[in-house]
Design a protein around this motif. Structure first.
Motif, mmCIF file in Angstrom:
data_model
loop_
_atom_site.group_PDB
_atom_site.id
_atom_site.type_symbol
_atom_site.label_atom_id
_atom_site.label_comp_id
_atom_site.label_asym_id
_atom_site.label_seq_id
_atom_site.Cartn_x
_atom_site.Cartn_y
_atom_site.Cartn_z
ATOM 1 N N TYR A 93 0.856 -1.191 0.000
ATOM 2 C CA TYR A 93 0.000 0.000 0.000
ATOM 3 C C TYR A 93 0.893 1.241 0.000
ATOM 4 N N VAL A 94 0.648 2.161 -0.929
ATOM 5 C CA VAL A 94 1.468 3.368 -1.059
ATOM 6 C C VAL A 94 1.016 4.392 -0.018
ATOM 7 N N LYS A 95 1.905 4.692 0.920
ATOM 8 C CA LYS A 95 1.547 5.544 2.053
ATOM 9 C C LYS A 95 1.363 7.008 1.679
ATOM 10 N N SER A 96 1.839 7.423 0.507
ATOM 11 C CA SER A 96 1.641 8.816 0.083
ATOM 12 C C SER A 96 0.193 9.094 -0.293
ATOM 13 N N GLY A 97 -0.592 8.033 -0.485
ATOM 14 C CA GLY A 97 -1.995 8.192 -0.855
ATOM 15 C C GLY A 97 -2.876 8.511 0.339
ATOM 16 N N ASP A 98 -4.135 8.129 0.242
ATOM 17 C CA ASP A 98 -5.083 8.409 1.323
ATOM 18 C C ASP A 98 -4.636 7.749 2.626
ATOM 19 N N PRO A 99 -4.798 8.456 3.767
ATOM 20 C CA PRO A 99 -4.421 7.865 5.056
ATOM 21 C C PRO A 99 -5.192 6.575 5.320
ATOM 22 N N CYS A 100 -4.481 5.632 5.899
ATOM 23 C CA CYS A 100 -5.090 4.316 6.141
ATOM 24 C C CYS A 100 -4.364 3.674 7.314
ATOM 25 N N SER A 101 -5.104 3.035 8.202
ATOM 26 C CA SER A 101 -4.482 2.401 9.362
ATOM 27 C C SER A 101 -3.602 1.240 8.927
ATOM 28 N N TYR A 102 -2.692 0.867 9.790
ATOM 29 C CA TYR A 102 -1.785 -0.248 9.490
ATOM 30 C C TYR A 102 -2.575 -1.519 9.184
ATOM 31 N N GLU A 103 -3.584 -1.796 10.001
ATOM 32 C CA GLU A 103 -4.374 -3.008 9.811
ATOM 33 C C GLU A 103 -5.104 -2.983 8.473
ATOM 34 N N ASP A 104 -5.661 -1.806 8.118
ATOM 35 C CA ASP A 104 -6.381 -1.707 6.852
ATOM 36 C C ASP A 104 -5.431 -1.816 5.661
ATOM 37 N N GLN A 105 -4.236 -1.274 5.803
ATOM 38 C CA GLN A 105 -3.244 -1.397 4.721
ATOM 39 C C GLN A 105 -2.942 -2.860 4.435
ATOM 40 N N ARG A 106 -2.702 -3.634 5.500
ATOM 41 C CA ARG A 106 -2.392 -5.055 5.314
ATOM 42 C C ARG A 106 -3.591 -5.800 4.710
ATOM 43 N N ASP A 126 10.373 -10.627 -7.074
ATOM 44 C CA ASP A 126 10.834 -10.199 -8.397
ATOM 45 C C ASP A 126 10.105 -8.930 -8.827
ATOM 46 N N VAL A 127 8.853 -8.804 -8.419
ATOM 47 C CA VAL A 127 8.021 -7.659 -8.799
ATOM 48 C C VAL A 127 7.344 -7.099 -7.559
ATOM 49 N N GLN A 128 7.427 -5.772 -7.385
ATOM 50 C CA GLN A 128 6.696 -5.123 -6.300
ATOM 51 C C GLN A 128 5.595 -4.260 -6.890
ATOM 52 N N PHE A 129 4.365 -4.572 -6.526
ATOM 53 C CA PHE A 129 3.225 -3.779 -6.958
ATOM 54 C C PHE A 129 2.896 -2.743 -5.886
ATOM 55 N N GLY A 130 2.505 -1.551 -6.332
ATOM 56 C CA GLY A 130 2.055 -0.516 -5.415
ATOM 57 C C GLY A 130 0.559 -0.309 -5.572
ATOM 58 N N LEU A 131 -0.152 -0.300 -4.462
ATOM 59 C CA LEU A 131 -1.591 -0.054 -4.450
ATOM 60 C C LEU A 131 -1.818 1.354 -3.915
ATOM 61 N N LEU A 132 -2.417 2.206 -4.726
ATOM 62 C CA LEU A 132 -2.561 3.621 -4.368
ATOM 63 C C LEU A 132 -4.025 4.026 -4.400
ATOM 64 N N SER A 133 -4.441 4.731 -3.345
ATOM 65 C CA SER A 133 -5.780 5.328 -3.292
ATOM 66 C C SER A 133 -5.606 6.840 -3.153
ATOM 67 N N ALA A 134 -6.180 7.599 -4.094
ATOM 68 C CA ALA A 134 -6.056 9.062 -4.053
ATOM 69 C C ALA A 134 -7.163 9.703 -4.872
ATOM 70 N N GLU A 135 -7.738 10.739 -4.318
ATOM 71 C CA GLU A 135 -8.781 11.522 -5.002
ATOM 72 C C GLU A 135 -9.923 10.636 -5.502
ATOM 73 N N GLY A 136 -10.329 9.660 -4.682
ATOM 74 C CA GLY A 136 -11.466 8.824 -5.008
ATOM 75 C C GLY A 136 -11.188 7.763 -6.054
ATOM 76 N N GLN A 137 -9.927 7.532 -6.357
ATOM 77 C CA GLN A 137 -9.564 6.558 -7.382
ATOM 78 C C GLN A 137 -8.534 5.585 -6.838
ATOM 79 N N TRP A 138 -8.601 4.342 -7.304
ATOM 80 C CA TRP A 138 -7.643 3.312 -6.931
ATOM 81 C C TRP A 138 -6.762 2.982 -8.122
ATOM 82 N N MET A 139 -5.480 2.702 -7.855
ATOM 83 C CA MET A 139 -4.531 2.360 -8.909
ATOM 84 C C MET A 139 -3.611 1.247 -8.426
ATOM 85 N N LEU A 140 -3.178 0.420 -9.366
ATOM 86 C CA LEU A 140 -2.189 -0.609 -9.091
ATOM 87 C C LEU A 140 -1.121 -0.525 -10.181
#
Length: 316
Positions: A93-106, A126-140
């Motif tokens: 979970y990308v921490k620069s995005g919307d605030p989220c508790s540790y438990e919710d991130q996991r 081999d590959v690290q995916f980032g999950l980002l939530s920002a401005e009402g949108q989700w991205m991977l």
């Protein structure tokens, strides 16, 4: 969706000390153009431009966006179509995005990760995916982290106490030459070669001059220390007749090198003859002299350390 799929866009996470905020903005504007700020817990920029995260000393990560959706469930559905082959993966979970508790991130990481067909590996994927939530949108997307090998340039054999820091020197080069291919650059007052080293580390064709033999000797030793070619000449910048695509001028500012207004103007006029694009650095206000020399000021910033303030102008 194959692992080789092209990203739809890029999200850049960045950070700077408050003393370098203006320079950071100026640099990222030069590198990314009119990138759109993305609101979140930390500063982010959204851009269609592909930039190596190692170029900027301020970029902490680049997210290569593969999929977008209105909910994490939509991202999980799209993620189930990923084809990883034998590659291992991890979702963060990308921490620069919307605030989220540790438990919710996991929980969010597990929800998306469980949809991906492949072998999860938490420590060395081999590959690290980032999950980002920002401005009402989700991205991977793919996480691209800088290696920051340029930090080794801090340990130079020679330097001035008031010399440019590695971060500032690197940022100035990025502002001056955002696209290095085919560009010939110059640093006619190169000092101990701080700018030269950063430019050469990016593959930029650059040459340097300095009127002080102690500086040129120090610069040559620094360049040799890091394995770069000797590109420094002892000489007065006003006598340089070569022409370049871009040039940086860090104007003398120590107590033994106080410039008169006329001397400063002569240096700036020489710089104008040398290159049409320039980055000019001075501890004094020089905007009027810069314009008198024939430059147009395109952007400006200040960077400071305690009471020591540098003014930076991008000119064309």
């Amino acid at each position: 969706m194959e692992l080789t799929s092209e990203p739809s866009e890029f999200i850049y996470m960045y950070a700077s000390h408050e003393s370098e905020t203006e320079l950071c903005r100026m640099e990222l504007n030069a590198l990314l153009g009119q990138a759109k700020p993305l609101k979140g817990r930390g500063p982010m920029l959204r851009s269609s431009r592909l930039l190596d995260p190692d170029r900027s000393p301020y970029v902490s990560m680049r997210l290569d966006v593969l999929m977008q959706g209105d909910s994490v469930e939509e991202i999980a559905r799209q993620a189930s179509e990923l084809e990883l082959g034998d590659a291992t993966f991890k979702v963060t979970y990308v921490k620069s995005g919307d605030p989220c508790s540790y438990e919710d991130q996991r929980m969010l990481e597990r929800r998306v990760g469980s949809s991906i067909r492949g072998k999860a590996e938490m420590k060395h994927p081999d590959v690290q995916f980032g999950l980002l939530s920002a401005e009402g949108q989700w991205m991977l997307g793919w996480c691209r982290h800088p290696e920051r090998a340029w930090r080794l340039h801090k340990d130079k054999p020679n330097n001035y106490s008031t010399g440019l820091s590695v971060t500032t020197a690197r940022s100035l080069v990025n502002i001056l030459v955002p696209e290095p291919a085919g560009v010939r650059a110059a640093d006619p007052c190169c000092g101990m070669g701080n700018v030269l080293i950063e430019a050469l580390s990016m593959g930029i064709d650059i040459r340097g001059w300095d009127i002080n033999p102690l500086a040129t000797r120090g610069a040559r030793a620094n360049l040799k220390h890091f394995g770069y070619p000797e590109v420094v000449t002892l000489g007065d910048m006003t006598q340089v007749t070569d022409r370049f695509d871009a040039a940086v001028l860090d104007m003398p500012y120590n107590l033994c090198s106080v410039l008169s207004t006329d001397q400063r103007l002569v240096m700036l006029q020489s710089l104008r003859r040398m290159a049409k694009r320039a980055v000019i650095v001075s501890t004094e206000e020089a905007a009027e002299s810069i314009q008198q020399a024939g430059f147009a000021i395109l952007d400006s910033a200040r960077v400071w350390k305690g009471s020591f303030v540098r003014n930076v102008w991008l000119c064309g």
